[in-house]
Enzyme design. Structure first.
Site, PDB file in Angstrom:
ATOM      1  N   ASN A 137       0.784  -1.250   0.000  1.00 30.37           N
ATOM      2  CA  ASN A 137       0.000   0.000   0.000  1.00 30.37           C
ATOM      3  C   ASN A 137       0.805   1.285   0.000  1.00 30.37           C
ATOM      4  O   ASN A 137       0.312   2.325  -0.439  1.00 30.37           O
ATOM      5  CB  ASN A 137      -1.001  -0.017   1.159  1.00 30.37           C
ATOM      6  CG  ASN A 137      -0.323  -0.098   2.507  1.00 30.37           C
ATOM      7  OD1 ASN A 137       0.836  -0.479   2.620  1.00 30.37           O
ATOM      8  ND2 ASN A 137      -1.051   0.276   3.542  1.00 30.37           N
ATOM      9  N   GLY A 212       3.471  -5.664   7.234  1.00 34.01           N
ATOM     10  CA  GLY A 212       2.460  -6.416   6.516  1.00 34.01           C
ATOM     11  C   GLY A 212       1.427  -6.959   7.472  1.00 34.01           C
ATOM     12  O   GLY A 212       1.227  -6.411   8.572  1.00 34.01           O
ATOM     13  N   GLY A 213       0.765  -8.018   7.071  1.00 34.41           N
ATOM     14  CA  GLY A 213      -0.323  -8.556   7.858  1.00 34.41           C
ATOM     15  C   GLY A 213       0.129  -9.592   8.885  1.00 34.41           C
ATOM     16  O   GLY A 213       1.257 -10.091   8.861  1.00 34.41           O
ATOM     17  N   THR A 214      -0.814  -9.902   9.765  1.00 36.55           N
ATOM     18  CA  THR A 214      -0.527 -10.802  10.878  1.00 36.55           C
ATOM     19  C   THR A 214      -0.161 -12.209  10.407  1.00 36.55           C
ATOM     20  O   THR A 214       0.742 -12.839  10.948  1.00 36.55           O
ATOM     21  CB  THR A 214      -1.765 -10.874  11.803  1.00 36.55           C
ATOM     22  OG1 THR A 214      -2.149  -9.539  12.142  1.00 36.55           O
ATOM     23  CG2 THR A 214      -1.481 -11.659  13.062  1.00 36.55           C
ATOM     24  N   ALA A 215      -0.860 -12.695   9.388  1.00 35.50           N
ATOM     25  CA  ALA A 215      -0.618 -14.065   8.914  1.00 35.50           C
ATOM     26  C   ALA A 215       0.825 -14.229   8.449  1.00 35.50           C
ATOM     27  O   ALA A 215       1.513 -15.186   8.830  1.00 35.50           O
ATOM     28  CB  ALA A 215      -1.586 -14.396   7.774  1.00 35.50           C
ATOM     29  N   ALA A 216       1.283 -13.271   7.673  1.00 36.28           N
ATOM     30  CA  ALA A 216       2.673 -13.337   7.182  1.00 36.28           C
ATOM     31  C   ALA A 216       3.645 -13.217   8.352  1.00 36.28           C
ATOM     32  O   ALA A 216       4.655 -13.930   8.427  1.00 36.28           O
ATOM     33  CB  ALA A 216       2.909 -12.238   6.165  1.00 36.28           C
ATOM     34  N   ALA A 217       3.333 -12.306   9.275  1.00 35.37           N
ATOM     35  CA  ALA A 217       4.221 -12.110  10.432  1.00 35.37           C
ATOM     36  C   ALA A 217       4.347 -13.387  11.250  1.00 35.37           C
ATOM     37  O   ALA A 217       5.453 -13.759  11.679  1.00 35.37           O
ATOM     38  CB  ALA A 217       3.689 -10.975  11.300  1.00 35.37           C
ATOM     39  N   GLU A 232       5.829  -4.342  11.842  1.00 36.48           N
ATOM     40  CA  GLU A 232       4.826  -3.287  11.750  1.00 36.48           C
ATOM     41  C   GLU A 232       3.612  -3.921  11.092  1.00 36.48           C
ATOM     42  O   GLU A 232       3.651  -4.213   9.890  1.00 36.48           O
ATOM     43  CB  GLU A 232       5.359  -2.113  10.925  1.00 36.48           C
ATOM     44  CG  GLU A 232       6.552  -1.425  11.530  1.00 36.48           C
ATOM     45  CD  GLU A 232       6.175  -0.562  12.732  1.00 36.48           C
ATOM     46  OE1 GLU A 232       4.981  -0.439  13.033  1.00 36.48           O
ATOM     47  OE2 GLU A 232       7.092  -0.004  13.347  1.00 36.48           O
ATOM     48  N   CYS A 266      -2.797   0.985   7.240  1.00 36.82           N
ATOM     49  CA  CYS A 266      -2.809   0.335   8.557  1.00 36.82           C
ATOM     50  C   CYS A 266      -3.370   1.283   9.604  1.00 36.82           C
ATOM     51  O   CYS A 266      -4.033   0.872  10.540  1.00 36.82           O
ATOM     52  CB  CYS A 266      -1.403  -0.076   8.931  1.00 36.82           C
ATOM     53  SG  CYS A 266      -0.262   1.304   8.973  1.00 36.82           S
TER      54      CYS A 266
END
Ligand SMILES: NC(=O)c1ccc[n+]([C@@H]2O[C@H](COP(=O)([O-])OP(=O)(O)OC[C@H]3O[C@@H](n4cnc5c(N)ncnc54)[C@H](O)[C@@H]3O)[C@@H](O)[C@H]2O)c1
Ligand SMILES: O=CCS(=O)(=O)O
Length: 455
Positions: A137, A212-217, A232, A266
């Protein structure tokens, strides 16, 4: 068939088809970056600072090219893309300034017995090689928030942009090289997730700086093993309107911080908490202002809202709106779609359990929630697994300070929205919004370690 196709989210045109970089190419890049550490060690802070200053200047010189690349690959309006480059300029400039101020401290051993008559000199040293992974984004400013501080600290950098952002990332890296960064110090690759995971776990990667997003983290954290991580992540940020709020200012903040970038931020104002005393007046003002926004072609200067990043994203947000309506929510404005474009949508009476409020919703939809008491307000906001930023419109500073102390967030903006961000301020959240702090000075120290000399 190429591994990946960059498609313009607005008109569906193919921008580029390409094959991901391989695990072997990742290994070669890391090997080069290990060698590049000697180059960084031999480059004094003032030279690193001058390179970052040159990068800042080049970002402004190539602003229009960069902005158009962002708009083509993400559908972000050209106006929002230009703002992103202005922000990236500030980020690079701040990195240049902070590169000259990475100062440590001196300690006296005699603060505690026994007498040693020693002095401790504590300095900040680079971790080594940092893997910087960025989301779709804000492909340039978020990348500069990683590359700038990592380089300022003296690290070498493996930069992995989002697959959609290959073109804008290549342009940014071209400017980094033109500014003076050596190819043994900065490498950019776009591997698939498997090859990226190989880099995440690689023993010669000392730190992972991920946005990025939680799933990737979660996947990265499970795979990385023993190394420094800076996360982040997502947000479900509240904007609070108290009875004494400047309603026009609160409406402007809601428009700019929820509908700009098509809500794909975000720190977007994803949940509006409006005190019952002013709910109807605020809602009326917001609907009136929203109706004036131009929706459509992101390449036109006066367009305020363009498409979402892709069809699946638009489907998800549209589905959440329909689900909320089915659960009794009222549509005050919007609920209209054309292709990947969703019109700005204002909802009322949304159940707290509806996905559109319970989950991070990356789209131009704002649920208005009434509240009557500070206690209710704090309890509902803190019940969210995210804790990034918050904003409150009030003239009552005592209330603002109580909310600052009670809300589980990384920042509370007073008479501004949760989307407030100055590139040199500390940035980051708590709970599922991440670990660590960006914001140039803070990111430099996240990607460094303290080394002490005793004399
Ligand atoms: N806190 C912040 O500063 C901030 C800023 C922007 C976006 N975000 C968050 O990012 C999300 C939207 O961006 P997105 O859709 O690009 O996020 P994403 O998590 O899908 O992807 C982010 C990056 O991670 C990579 N990635 C995905 N899975 C991975 C894995 N298993 N291992 C290694 N890398 C992986 C992607 O290729 C991409 O480069 C939202 O949750 C948003 O809140 C947070
Ligand atoms: O997506 C959030 C990035 S920023 O605009 O808050 O820096």
């Amino acid at each position: 068939m190429a591994d990946y196709q960059i498609i313009n989210p607005y008109n569906g045109e193919l921008i580029e088809a390409y094959d991901f970089h391989t695990k072997e190419q990742v290994a070669e890049a890391i090997e080069l970056l290990v060698e590049g550490r000697n180059k960084q060690l031999a480059t004094p802070a003032f030279e690193r600072s001058n390179i970052l200053l040159k990068l800042a200047q080049l970002l402004l010189e190539r602003k229009e090219d960069l902005a158009r690349a962002i708009t083509e690959e993400t559908g972000k309006t050209i106006g929002d893309s230009r703002v992103e480059i202005d922000r990236a300029y500030n980020t690079a400039l701040a990195s240049a300034m902070e590169a000259r101020n990475i100062n440590g401290e001196a300690l006296d051993s005699d603060a505690f017995p026994p007498m040693r008559e020693k002095i401790g000199v504590v300095l900040w040293k680079p971790l080594g090689t940092v893997l910087c992974i960025t989301p779709f984004n804000f492909p340039i400013n978020i990348a500069v928030h990683k590359i700038g501080p990592a380089f300022a600290a003296g690290n070498t950098i493996l930069f992995k942009p989002g697959p959609q952002n290959k073109r804008s990332a290549e342009l940014l890296v071209e400017l980094c090289y033109a500014a003076g960064m050596d190819k043994s110090v900065l490498q950019m690759l776009v591997p698939d997730i498997e090859a990226t995971s190989y880099a995440v776990a690689h023993p010669q990667i000392q730190a992972i700086n991920f946005t990025g997003g939680t799933a990737a983290a979660n996947a990265i954290a499970a795979n990385a093993g023993y190394k420094k991580m800076l996360f982040e992540l997502g947000g479900n940020d509240p904007l609070i309107v108290m009875p004494d709020a400047d309603l026009d200012a609160a409406v402007t903040a809601t428009i700019n911080q929820r509908f700009a970038t098509a809500g794909q931020r975000c720190t977007a104002a994803k949940r509006l908490f409006v005190h019952s005393d002013v709910f109807d007046a605020f809602a009326e003002k917001l609907v009136t202002a929203t109706a004036k926004l131009k929706v459509g072609n992101p390449a036109e200067d006066d367009t305020f809202i363009g498409p979402l990043i892709h069809t699946n994203a638009a489907n998800e947000v549209e589905g959440r709106i329909q689900s909320a309506v089915a659960a009794g929510a009222r549509v005050l404005f919007g609920n209209r779609r054309e292709g990947n474009i969703l019109w700005p949508t204002i909802l009322a009476d949304v159940p707290d359990c509806a996905e559109v409020v319970a989950e991070e919703t990356f789209g131009p939809v704002v649920p208005l929630r009434k509240f009557d008491s500070e206690q209710e307000l704090v309890a509902v906001i803190n019940s969210c697994p995210f804790g990034l930023q918050a904003g409150v419109f009030t003239q009552n500073l005592a209330l603002a300070k109580r909310l600052y102390n009670q809300l589980e967030v990384g920042l509370l903006a007073v008479n501004d929205g949760p989307g407030f961000r100055a590139e040199h301020f500390p940035f980051g959240g708590v709970k599922e919004s991440g670990v660590g702090r960006e914001g140039v000075k803070y990111a430099i120290r996240e990607m460094s370690y303290q080394k002490t000399l005793v004399i």
